[in-house]
Design an enzyme around this catalytic site. Structure first.
Site, PDB file in Angstrom:
ATOM      1  N   LYS A  60      -7.831  -2.155   5.427  1.00 25.21           N
ATOM      2  CA  LYS A  60      -7.059  -1.239   4.576  1.00 25.21           C
ATOM      3  C   LYS A  60      -7.800   0.083   4.362  1.00 25.21           C
ATOM      4  CE  LYS A  60      -4.668  -1.383   0.111  1.00 25.21           C
ATOM      5  NZ  LYS A  60      -4.402  -2.266  -1.035  1.00 25.21           N
TER       6      LYS A  60
ATOM      7  N   ASP B 275      -8.384  -2.156 -12.103  1.00 23.12           N
ATOM      8  CA  ASP B 275      -8.293  -3.014 -10.918  1.00 23.12           C
ATOM      9  C   ASP B 275      -9.653  -3.121 -10.231  1.00 23.12           C
ATOM     10  OD1 ASP B 275      -7.855  -4.192  -8.434  1.00 23.12           O
ATOM     11  OD2 ASP B 275      -6.080  -3.007  -7.951  1.00 23.12           O
TER      12      ASP B 275
ATOM     13  N   GLU C 114       0.335   0.227  -6.556  1.00 20.24           N
ATOM     14  CA  GLU C 114      -0.204  -1.033  -7.096  1.00 20.24           C
ATOM     15  C   GLU C 114      -0.253  -1.060  -8.628  1.00 20.24           C
ATOM     16  OE1 GLU C 114      -3.876  -1.464  -4.915  1.00 20.24           O
ATOM     17  OE2 GLU C 114      -2.744  -1.728  -3.054  1.00 20.24           O
TER      18      GLU C 114
ATOM     19  N   ASP D  61       1.525  -7.806  -1.766  1.00 23.74           N
ATOM     20  CA  ASP D  61       0.333  -7.038  -2.137  1.00 23.74           C
ATOM     21  C   ASP D  61      -0.595  -7.125  -0.923  1.00 23.74           C
ATOM     22  OD1 ASP D  61      -2.121  -6.107  -3.032  1.00 23.74           O
ATOM     23  OD2 ASP D  61      -2.420  -7.678  -4.526  1.00 23.74           O
TER      24      ASP D  61
END
Ligand code: ADP
Ligand code: MG
Length: 623
Positions: A88, A210, A188, A26
């Protein structure tokens, strides 16, 4: 018991008989996690500090050293210019995308950037997001190799569901730079659902909530026939635990009394705030020290105050959830389960508010900051050793090409299980056209300028034919990682052109979520625009044909007939500048009528020419 002796030199090295393991990664904005599965049992691999989380922060030293993790994060206080976090956010982004983020990013961009690729200036080095991510992945690989006591070369890496082709390609490139072969890029939320074994339970609709450090994502997944479809996604790329840290820091500073602080001192207070927040997940209150300069102050923070400070941010996530559920045109009651992902979902306030919104207790037995890596590890095992939890992903956004008038013709619709290949036939617009420019776009809207441009290429060498006679087959192939290849082929001659779509920039998550929302909101106006454009393209095509006919066979007409046609054409041309579709259609019909006589004359002449020299009995036989 007798000891067994092997021939000299035949003693197997430890692990020699074990197949190399594939890991699940991850690669998070704030933290990354690596895990490995054996017979469906997952182990999160810990670092030397005993923690499963690896801070996604890199510190570049003057001496060329590269430090990754919590130690790098702590360097923020000492050498902030050397530290890069949240990289990211820039994966697959171009300069254009980053300009819109200006001010929100703590980076120095390199002014010499070229080819649309973003570059950062860090400690005298010029680095791309792909290289910086590769440094994080190298640290992950090293952690896995130390923990497993053997080489690790293969991995499943997770990406946000809204990551477009560019961001996925960038992620894959980063892994390759780090010496890891990516077996599969997995969404994800899909990985999180997989970790809970939702793939082999009953089919249905699931929500994955999330909330990480700096991003919030909500995804609705539908499990159907072994495929997870992403029904809808939404979120906020600048909403997360960091906002709560800021609110707590401000609270402390207000209690302390105003004083001007340096950037470094603010970061120091933020670290205390984060610690306080994380401790309050398990305790009801505590005392915290803020040491700045020669002044040290004590602050008491209890759960109720924390909840009050965090509430506006949590409310905002709930609002986004409601929006996504409404967009997907489902009811809260249709949702069979809610999965919690991200460190910030440990906050008791988040858990209770999410439970309240969805009317059910969310699934949270698996560590929310490890659940994505757990799913990735299961997938890695399935792909290497084989298992029935093999997962199919889907295309996140529709893929298509631009046709006349800027209309998008979708070749692969959204939510197609991948890998997938689909093709469509197109034709030429003009007589004698020998090349065709192919513009590949991604998005849900009907018009090109509202979708994302992915690539352009030209198919050359089409033999000159009448408009509409050439047959051009455009084939789209999306591989198991969601990466696209497009090829075009003129089928009568076999002329071919192909591109692996590798854009230098991509969509940002907000844009992506917005595109999905817009497509729903604008479906009707889009259709109107599309119909108007189609009518215009059609009318233009007729005008081109009439003009060509007038040049070729104008001598068949007398001045009056010719004048009538020209007036009718002029009328259409005037209306084409406007947006009245009905009027254009009427004028175009009138134009068709005005040219009927001409068309008949041309036909007669054509038949006469064709029949010249054919004897009557042959003609009878043909009839
Ligand atoms: P990302 O997916 O963005 O990489 P994570 O899922 O690792 O991020 O979440 C990081 C966030 O979770 C940080 O804001 C951190 O403070 C928060 N967090 C971690 N543990 C706790 C906790 N016990 N209570 C509240 N917040 C926590
Ligand atoms: Mg995450």
């Amino acid at each position: 018991m007798l000891l067994q002796l092997l021939e000299p030199g035949e003693t197997p090295a430890p692990h020699q008989n074990e197949a190399p393991r594939a890991i699940g990664i991850d690669l998070g904005t704030t933290n990354s996690v690596v895990a490995v599965a054996r017979d469906g049992v997952v182990e999160v691999l810990k670092g030397a500090d005993g923690r499963g989380l690896l801070a996604s922060v890199v510190c570049y030293g003057e001496d060329g050293s590269v430090l990754v993790g919590e130690d790098a994060r702590n360097q923020i206080l000492v050498a902030p210019d050397h530290v890069v976090g949240s990289i990211k956010r820039l994966m697959g982004r171009g300069l254009e995308d980053v300009k819109s983020l200006a001010g929100t990013l703590p980076y120095k961009m390199d002014s010499l950037a070229e080819g649309g690729m973003v570059r950062l200036n860090v400690a005298g080095r010029v680095l791309t997001p792909v290289e910086i991510s590769a440094d994080i992945l190298r640290a992950i690989k090293a952690r896995a190799e130390a923990a497993l006591d053997g080489a690790v070369e293969k991995a499943v890496v997770t990406v946000p569901a809204y990551f477009d082709d560019a961001a996925r390609t960038a992620t894959r490139d980063a892994a390759r730079l780090a010496g890891l072969e990516v077996l599969r890029l997995v969404n994800e939320p899909t990985a999180a659902a997989l970790a809970y074994g939702l793939d082999n339970s009953a089919e249905g609709l699931y929500a994955v909530y999330d909330l990480g450090g700096g991003t919030f994502d909500i995804s609705l997944l539908r499990m159907e026939k072994g495929v997870f479809q992403v029904k809808a996604t939404g979120g906020d790329a600048a909403l997360g635990g960091d906002d709560v840290d800021h609110a707590i820091a401000e609270h402390f500073l207000a209690e302390r009394g105003a004083e001007p602080l340096s950037a470094g001192e603010v970061k120091q207070v933020l670290m205390v705030a984060r610690l306080a927040k994380e401790c309050l997940t398990h305790s009801m209150g505590g005392e915290w020290m803020v040491d700045i300069g020669d002044r040290s102050t004590r602050h008491f923070l209890d759960r109720a105050t924390l909840d009050r400070l965090a509430l506006p941010f949590v409310e905002r996530t709930l609002e986004i959830c409601r929006g996504v559920v409404a967009d997907a045109e489902v009811e809260m009651e249709d949702i069979k389960g809610v999965v919690l992902v991200g460190g910030s979902t440990r906050m008791p306030l988040v858990r209770s508010k999410v439970a309240e919104l969805f009317g059910r207790e969310p699934l949270s037995d698996i560590n929310p900051d490890e659940v994505v890596a757990v799913g990735a590890a299961l997938q890695a095992e399935a792909l290497t050793v084989g298992s029935d939890t093999l997962l199919l992903d889907v295309t996140p956004l529709s893929l298509g090409i631009e046709t006349m008038g800027g209309i998008v013709e979708k070749v692969i619709p959204r939510n197609q299980p991948i890998p997938v290949g689909m093709a469509q036939e197109f034709t030429t617009y003009q007589d004698g056209q020998t090349a065709m420019s192919i513009h590949v776009v991604q998005g849900e809207r009907e018009m090109v300028d509202q979708c994302r441009s992915l690539a352009r290429f030209v198919l050359k060498g089409i033999p000159p034919m009448a408009a509409g006679a050439a047959r051009i087959r455009v084939a789209f192939t999306v591989d198991a990682d969601g990466l696209l290849t497009v090829s075009a082929r003129e089928t009568t001659t076999g002329t071919e052109a192909q591109v692996a779509v590798k854009p230098s920039y991509g969509l940002d998550e907000e844009e992506m979520a917005k595109m999905l929302r817009d497509s729903l909101e604008n479906a009707r106006t889009d259709m109107t625009v599309r119909l108007l454009t189609e009518s215009k393209v059609e009318a233009n095509r007729s005008i081109l044909a009439i003009r060509a006919a007038l040049v070729a066979d104008g001598d068949l007409l007398d001045a009056a007939e010719r004048g009538m046609i020209e007036t009718a054409v002029a009328k259409v041309e005037t209306l084409l500048a406007g947006t009245d579709r009905e009027a254009i259609l009427a004028a175009a019909e009138n134009m068709e009528n005005a040219t009927k006589g001409f068309a008949e004359k041309r036909m007669d002449q054509g038949i006469r020419k064709a029949l010249a020299g054919v004897s009557v009995d042959k003609l009878d036989g043909a009839l």
